[in-house]
Design a protein around this motif. Structure first.
Motif, short mmCIF file in Angstrom:
data_model
loop_
_atom_site.label_atom_id
_atom_site.label_comp_id
_atom_site.label_asym_id
_atom_site.label_seq_id
_atom_site.Cartn_x
_atom_site.Cartn_y
_atom_site.Cartn_z
N ILE A 20 -70.62 13.01 53.88
CA ILE A 20 -71.37 11.96 53.19
C ILE A 20 -70.41 10.81 52.90
O ILE A 20 -69.35 11.02 52.31
CB ILE A 20 -71.96 12.48 51.87
N ALA A 55 -76.00 8.62 46.52
CA ALA A 55 -75.07 9.44 47.31
C ALA A 55 -74.52 10.59 46.49
O ALA A 55 -74.35 11.71 46.99
CB ALA A 55 -73.93 8.57 47.85
N ASP A 56 -74.25 10.34 45.22
CA ASP A 56 -73.71 11.38 44.35
C ASP A 56 -74.76 12.46 44.08
O ASP A 56 -74.44 13.65 44.05
CB ASP A 56 -73.22 10.77 43.03
N ALA A 99 -74.87 14.57 47.25
CA ALA A 99 -73.69 15.43 47.41
C ALA A 99 -73.71 16.60 46.43
O ALA A 99 -73.44 17.75 46.80
CB ALA A 99 -72.42 14.61 47.22
N TYR A 153 -67.66 14.34 50.28
CA TYR A 153 -68.22 13.07 49.84
C TYR A 153 -67.05 12.08 49.80
O TYR A 153 -66.14 12.22 48.99
CB TYR A 153 -68.87 13.26 48.48
N PHE A 168 -66.69 12.03 44.12
CA PHE A 168 -66.04 11.91 45.43
C PHE A 168 -65.08 13.08 45.64
O PHE A 168 -64.34 13.46 44.73
CB PHE A 168 -65.24 10.61 45.53
#
Length: 716
Positions: free
Chosen positions: A16, A39-40, A43, A55, A99
């Motif tokens: 990702i 996105a978080d 993930a 990520y 991340f």
């Protein structure tokens, strides 16, 4: 109970990526809503469902915006990127963006990766080398690439289009395509000068791109992404320069390329690869399967302004290189506006993440939720502080927080925080548990389709289910007549609370962690049980069986919190946000708006010329206000008594919206005393106080700098 699994288990692993933020400023809510929060969520969800996930992100530290910022601030580009990289990275960490690696494109590993990527394509003859005329600023002694030049967009007519892209219509073009170009450095009209560059012949990939995206992904990619890609392809692709005449960036790694660097949109997406390499080296893993194994799903999270780069240019680069996988999906979002206006970094019209974290400590999840519930997934949406407050107070506090608080308080009151042994389940009990077990699939199905706004509301529906169950069963009344029934009700309510602690994690990670601590789940279990034992007055000891939970447990397990499990100490999950806090944010934006208006205000042109004799007719003198009262039934008028040296006279002045009457007693003023009298609201005004405007739109007195100037002194 359903045994269906979420489709997230199909791939062997997931890579990702989140768009690399430019280090020419901090991160704002538009970035969060468009890219980093969805996105978080994705993930975290994939990790909870047992997938192998990385990520990846990092700071984009090259390109013209960095050099423009450095020139404005009188510092080096490296100073600029170091400053904002630190701010951005810390903001992401404090906000809970998970991340696996956050790198930067100034890192050695990125320079090496990008250079090797370019060199491979160069050696294999994938580029076109061409010498052509490019825009040049003679005064600055510099070629004008990208944002160093502005002009009229050849497609939509926007007069403030950049040299590489029009932000109004989204069209990407070359600087030489602009109509009436001007240098962003000096404002001069540029000349043209010959220079050599390398181009990626995108037209060679046009047929393949159409087959791969327009046909191959017509059923699973978002319509806004497909529409923009199709528009590009229908217009016909042209060779795209992958190098620039700049002194900031990655040097072009071939002979006779002095003074040239890789185009930022060539090197930036390679940053995903170099960041993965950095992660793999640190973790002792092989990076290649995450980028080269066909069983890996690559997902790019971006904003709509980056669609062309991630759906056309970067895939063409990967295709040309030949060993990399292609993105499975690019779920680009639209833009988020702020209080009815487009978010603008240059105009400071934004809610900056690092400032939000200071103004609203421990409220990361409130912003995550508000941005997700109002996400610009299919169209531009508007963030307002009033909606933010309502989302918190009416949904997080009143629905989610209220349910958990009632469950924990009643459990402590009736059973000292120990999960009771249930008795026979009624039909409503079974129906409630059955509905609870379905939520992992319901929420997961929305996340799998990148419908994060929908998923967030389904999470809230689980809390609503718990609230309705308690409201219908009324254990606070039932306890007086049927204690056995209350044990069953509280047992089921605690199962729902446990489900919320797991299913909320992708959306509300800080809340999930706090709730797990309250329920004594996972890593918090031993701590909470020990604390409970220490607080007991008798010699008995509370025991608690091990409780660990993942996403699918909520669907698959008949029981989440077993009887006799000891929950921890209760605390409020959310706090109400008061009107004063919201007004402070609105005041800040209003101040920004006034500042922008002042900076953009056009100075009034000079009036027609007068003769010196005309000026000498004006009798302007220094005076002092000795009395001031509000004129009844008016908004703007004050009645003043002013000592002008030769007499004390009455003057009516329209300054009441800028000054309180009592505050201007003793104020030195400049007065035009020979102006013909004028009757205002029945009062004869015998002169005029001279005023000007401040940047925030308020009036200001024109007064002598030296306090010793006496009343009656003439101004000439």
């Amino acid at each position: 109970m359903s045994n269906s699994k979420n489709p997230a288990t199909k791939a062997k692993r997931y890579t990702i990526t989140a768009a690399l933020p430019y280090t020419n400023g901090p991160v704002h809510i538009g970035h969060l809503a468009g890219v980093y929060v969805p996105a978080d969520i994705y993930a975290r969800y994939l990790r909870l469902t047992g997938n192998d996930v990385i990520y990846i992100c990092g700071s984009d530290e090259h390109g013209v915006p960095i050099t423009i910022k450095a020139k404005k601030e009188g510092i080096s580009p490296q100073d600029v990127v170091d400053k904002y990289h630190a701010i951005i990275k810390k903001s992401f960490q404090d906000f809970g963006i998970s991340f696996d690696n956050y790198s930067r494109t100034s890192a050695k590993i990125h320079h090496k990766t990008a250079s090797e990527f370019f060199r491979k394509l160069y050696d294999e003859g994938k580029f076109i080398e061409e010498t052509s005329e490019q825009l040049y600023d003679e005064e600055a002694n510099q070629f004008l690439a990208d944002r160093f030049v502005v002009g009229t967009c050849p497609k939509c007519g926007n007069e403030e289009s950049y040299g590489d892209q029009c932000e109004k219509c989204g069209t990407s073009h070359n600087a030489t395509d602009l109509i009436n170009p001007k240098s962003a450095i000096t404002g001069n009209v540029p000349t043209k000068k010959m220079t050599k560059h390398w181009y990626l012949p995108l037209e060679k990939y046009e047929k393949w791109l159409r087959e791969w995206i327009v046909e191959g992904h017509k059923n699973d990619w978002k319509s806004n992404v497909l529409g923009q890609v199709k528009s590009w392809l229908d217009d016909g692709l042209k060779p795209r320069a992958v190098t620039r005449d700049l002194d900031w960036g990655i040097p072009v790694p071939v002979e006779n390329a002095e003074g040239k660097v890789l185009y930022v949109w060539f090197d930036a997406p390679i940053g995903y690869i170099s960041s993965t390499k950095e992660w793999a080296a640190r973790e002792g893993k092989d990076w290649e399967p995450y980028w080269k194994d066909k069983d890996t799903k690559l997902i790019h999270f971006i904003g709509k302004d980056n669609i062309v780069f991630h759906c056309i240019i970067f895939p063409a680069m990967l295709k040309a290189e030949g060993t990399y996988i292609l993105p499975e999906n690019v779920p680009a979002n639209e833009f988020l506006n702020l209080e009815g206006n487009k978010i603008s970094t240059s105009k400071n019209w934004a809610v900056w993440l690092h400032e939000y974290l200071e103004d609203f400590p421990n409220k990361q999840d409130v912003l995550r939720y508000a941005l997700t519930a109002n996400a610009p997934e299919t169209k531009d949406n508007d963030f307002t502080w009033k909606d933010f407050q309502a989302r918190n107070n009416n949904e997080l506090v009143a629905i989610f927080g209220n349910f958990i608080n009632r469950v924990v308080v009643l459990s402590e009151k009736y059973y000292n925080g120990i999960v009771p042994e249930p008795n026979e389940f009624s039909d409503i009990d079974n129906e409630t548990l059955e509905k609870m077990h379905k939520f992992p699939s319901i929420i997961g199905n929305s996340i799998d389709r990148y419908r994060f706004r929908e998923a967030s509301q389904e999470l809230l529906n689980l809390a609503r289910l718990g609230n309705k169950y308690l409201a219908d069963e009324e254990p606070w009344k039932m306890i007086k007549v049927d204690e056995k029934r209350v044990k069953t009700v509280m047992y089921i309510a605690l199962q729902i609370a446990s489900a919320l602690s797991v299913l909320s994690e992708p959306f509300l990670p800080f809340t999930s962690e706090k709730l797990k601590k309250i329920l004594n789940i996972g890593q918090y279990q031993e701590i909470a049980t020990t604390q409970k034992n220490a607080s007991r007055n008798d010699d008995s000891s509370v025991t608690s069986s091990a409780v660990e939970m993942v996403w699918n447990d909520v669907e698959d397990k008949d029981e989440l919190l077993p009887p006799n499990h000891q929950i921890g100490k209760g605390e409020l999950l959310f706090a109400k946000i008061e009107d004063e806090e919201i007004q402070a944010q609105l005041n800040r934006l209003e101040a920004t708006k006034l500042t922008n208006e002042a900076e953009n205000k056009i100075t009034e042109p000079q009036k027609e010329t007068i003769e010196f004799d005309d000026f000498t007719k004006l009798d302007i003198r220094v005076g002092t206000i000795i009395e001031a009262i509000k004129v009844p039934k008016t908004k703007k008028l004050l009645q003043l008594k002013v000592d002008v040296g030769i007499d004390v006279r009455t003057i009516v002045s329209g300054i009441a919206e800028s000054f309180n009457a009592e505050d201007i007693i003793g104020q030195k003023v400049t007065v035009l005393i020979n102006l013909a009298p004028r009757n205002l609201k029945g009062i004869d005004s015998m002169g005029m106080i001279l005023m000007t405007n401040t940047p925030d739109g308020k009036l200001a007195f024109i007064e002598p700098e030296n306090d010793s100037v006496a009343n009656g002194e003439q101004i000439s």
